[in-house]
Design a protein around this motif. Structure first.
Motif, PDB file in Angstrom:
ATOM      1  N   THR A  68      -5.872   7.344  -1.351  1.00 45.29           N
ATOM      2  CA  THR A  68      -6.770   6.721  -0.490  1.00 45.29           C
ATOM      3  C   THR A  68      -7.915   7.706   0.447  1.00 45.29           C
ATOM      4  N   ASN A  74     -12.063   5.655  -0.234  1.00 48.11           N
ATOM      5  CA  ASN A  74     -12.196   4.769   0.897  1.00 48.11           C
ATOM      6  C   ASN A  74     -12.758   5.049   2.389  1.00 48.11           C
ATOM      7  N   ARG A  79      -9.977  -1.212   6.678  1.00 46.79           N
ATOM      8  CA  ARG A  79      -8.844  -1.212   5.526  1.00 46.79           C
ATOM      9  C   ARG A  79      -7.874  -0.009   6.040  1.00 46.79           C
ATOM     10  N   HIS A 342     -14.794  -6.817  -1.558  1.00 48.09           N
ATOM     11  CA  HIS A 342     -13.899  -6.148  -2.355  1.00 48.09           C
ATOM     12  C   HIS A 342     -12.822  -6.978  -3.013  1.00 48.09           C
TER      13      HIS A 342
END
Length: 548
Positions: A68, A74, A79, A342
């Motif tokens: 991530t 990201n 999130r 997403h």
């Protein structure tokens, strides 16, 4: 924030106000906290693994946490916050697992004071405040450039390894020993020995060693699922019709999308690192996999804006979407951008509907093609011909020119280098660095193409196996082969591949366009002394030095 994990970091030193990649400072700080949390989890998980206990959920969480935080994955702070909160439960599970492992063996569990007494921050504001004392800047102040840089070299190698391990796991291939090592290495970074330069250097090479196994796993996953890549002529200009563009690295996402779009009148195009997918038998069998569109990741803003369809990002390499296409770009897996839809459940209906709503390409563009698919299986099958050509003096030298591409100036070097490689030499290439020259004409040597596209960065294992096979055929070491490695790097997957090459004892590599900001002069001296690794100069200078 302080971030210097990618090649394009601000001023060649570090991003402190906002990431050159588009990362907000708050997102960077949250990622620092996520790495700290991953280390805390691994402190328990490694100790449990040493006693023979592991839990798949714990292993997968740490791998996903590392992935991530890879550059251009990201950018969505919300999130990441949710992922951190999930991690608190994983931390409790890891602690309980270790305590049970110790109890079952009649041992007293080791008390990890720094984590046992840690009160994990719960609110967004608390998380940002906590991150200030655990980030890179704090360690630079406490430990200095050399130790911190070596710690980050290991961390970035682990991030790259995690990306490959995640791709393999998605296709059903994993190895408990790999997960155990990741926990071991993260735990090592929290221990006293993780402040010793010699121990850190040794651990960095160990990362390279284990990453070789991970790349083998990924190769097994990809080829076992979709077949070995085979030489394939690929169209690189669009065809008339509705269209979806797929970028990133995840082969399974492409396979799912191809299955969901059968008979819907939509052409699927690969972009960036997805280009090699067009050479896999089980993917290219779909007639609506129409070809490749565009080039490397850094050109996506222009190319995505001009693409008259929907776009699916499957892993890293996303850039800030322009408003002109933000409504028709989608993310899945670990990649995310605030405000971009997403898709977590792999039902790509929204992508399909967006593609059908767009105009698509109104006519066929003039057809242009390139040839890809020279993975290890394809090259090995013609190895005797290649070896005979070398022995006959028809092939003088091999150049492996590949790695990451990027927007920072200096990468025209790789185009110039490839163009100036003599006609009696062969160029092997992989990863999106090949977009600097893969559409140029290089001809062949006695029927052997002078440009052999091995695949994406995930296919580095193929390049290693090819080099090993050539060394065996000529009864010499890889460093004695007429082979030179010219690398371009950008993010953490390139770092772990470099560490693997160093573990294998590969010497005389040239690296560019600039050296990593986290590699201090003292650390660079070690690499130069032990491996003769050197920064690129000019194409003419480097070719003259290599070919004499």
């Amino acid at each position: 924030m302080f971030c210097y994990q990618c090649e394009q970091t601000a001023g060649g030193h570090g991003c402190t106000k906002m990431g050159v990649c588009g990362k907000q400072p708050e997102t960077s700080d949250l990622q620092d906290l996520l790495i700290y949390l991953s280390k805390a989890i691994s402190m328990y998980a490694w100790r449990a693994a040493e006693l023979g206990f592991r839990k798949e959920e714990i292993d997968r969480y740490v791998v996903e946490a590392l992935f991530t935080t890879v550059t251009n994955v990201n950018f969505d702070s919300e999130r990441i916050v949710n992922f951190i909160k999930k991690g608190y439960n994983i931390l409790a599970e890891a602690r309980a697992l270790y305590e049970k492992a110790a109890s079952d063996q009649g041992r007293q569990p080791h008390k990890i004071e720094v984590i046992d007494s840690w009160n994990p921050p719960q609110t967004y504001e608390e998380m940002l405040a906590e991150s200030q004392g655990i980030g890179i800047a704090a360690r630079l102040s406490q430990l200095g450039d050399d130790v911190t840089g070596l710690q980050e070299l290991i961390t970035y190698g682990l991030k790259g390894m995690a990306a490959y391990a995640d791709h393999a796991a998605i296709l059903g291939i994993s190895d408990p020993e790999v997960y155990k090592f990741i926990h071991e290495a993260l735990n090592f970074l929290t221990a006293d020995e993780g402040r010793d330069a010699d121990a850190l250097t040794a651990m960095a090479l160990k990362v390279g060693e284990v990453n070789l196994r991970v790349m083998e796993m990924l190769d097994e996953a990809n080829t076992g699922t979709y077949g070995h890549p085979e030489p394939t002529v690929v169209r690189v200009t669009p065809k008339k019709g509705k269209a979806i563009l797929v970028s990133g690295h995840d082969l399974k996402d492409l396979a799912i999308l191809l299955e969901q779009t059968k008979d819907k009148g939509i052409n699927i195009y690969t972009h960036g690192e997805m280009l090699p997918c067009l050479a896999y038998p089980e993917l290219k069998k779909y007639p609506h996999l129409a070809g490749n569109y565009g080039g490397a990741w850094q050109d996506q803003k222009k190319e995505f804006d001009e693409f008259p369809g929907a776009i699916l990002m499957t892993t890293n390499c996303i850039q800030k979407p322009a408003e002109t296409y933000k409504a028709r770009i989608f993310t899945t897996g670990l990649v995310a951008w605030p405000g971009v839809t997403h898709i977590a459940d792999k039902d790509f209906t929204p992508v399909i509907e967006a593609a059908l709503a767009e105009e698509g390409f109104t006519e066929d563009a003039p057809e242009k093609t390139i040839t890809i698919g020279f993975g290890r299986n394809a090259v090995m099958s013609v190895a005797p011909t290649v070896i005979d050509a070398v022995k006959a003096g028809k092939i003088r030298h091999f150049f492996l020119v590949g790695g990451c591409d990027g927007a920072k100036s200096g990468r025209n070097y790789y185009t110039e280098f490839a163009q100036k490689v003599p006609d009696d030499c062969v160029i092997l290439t992989l990863a999106c660095g090949k977009y600097r020259f893969n559409k140029l004409e290089f001809g062949d040597i006695g029927g052997i193409p002078r440009l052999l596209d091995i695949g994406q960065c995930n296919d580095a294992y193929s390049a290693i196996k090819i080099a090993g096979a050539l060394a065996e055929a000529f009864d010499c070491g890889v460093n004695d082969l007429p082979l030179s490695i010219i690398l371009s790097w950008y993010e953490q997957k390139a770092v772990c591949i470099l560490l693997t090459l160093l573990h294998l004892g590969i010497k005389n590599m040239k690296l560019g366009p600039t050296l990593p900001a986290f590699v201090s002069p003292a650390v660079l001296n070690v690499l130069v002394e032990n491996f003769n690794i050197a920064p690129i100069k000019t194409a003419d200078e480097d070719l003259a030095e290599i070919l004499g």
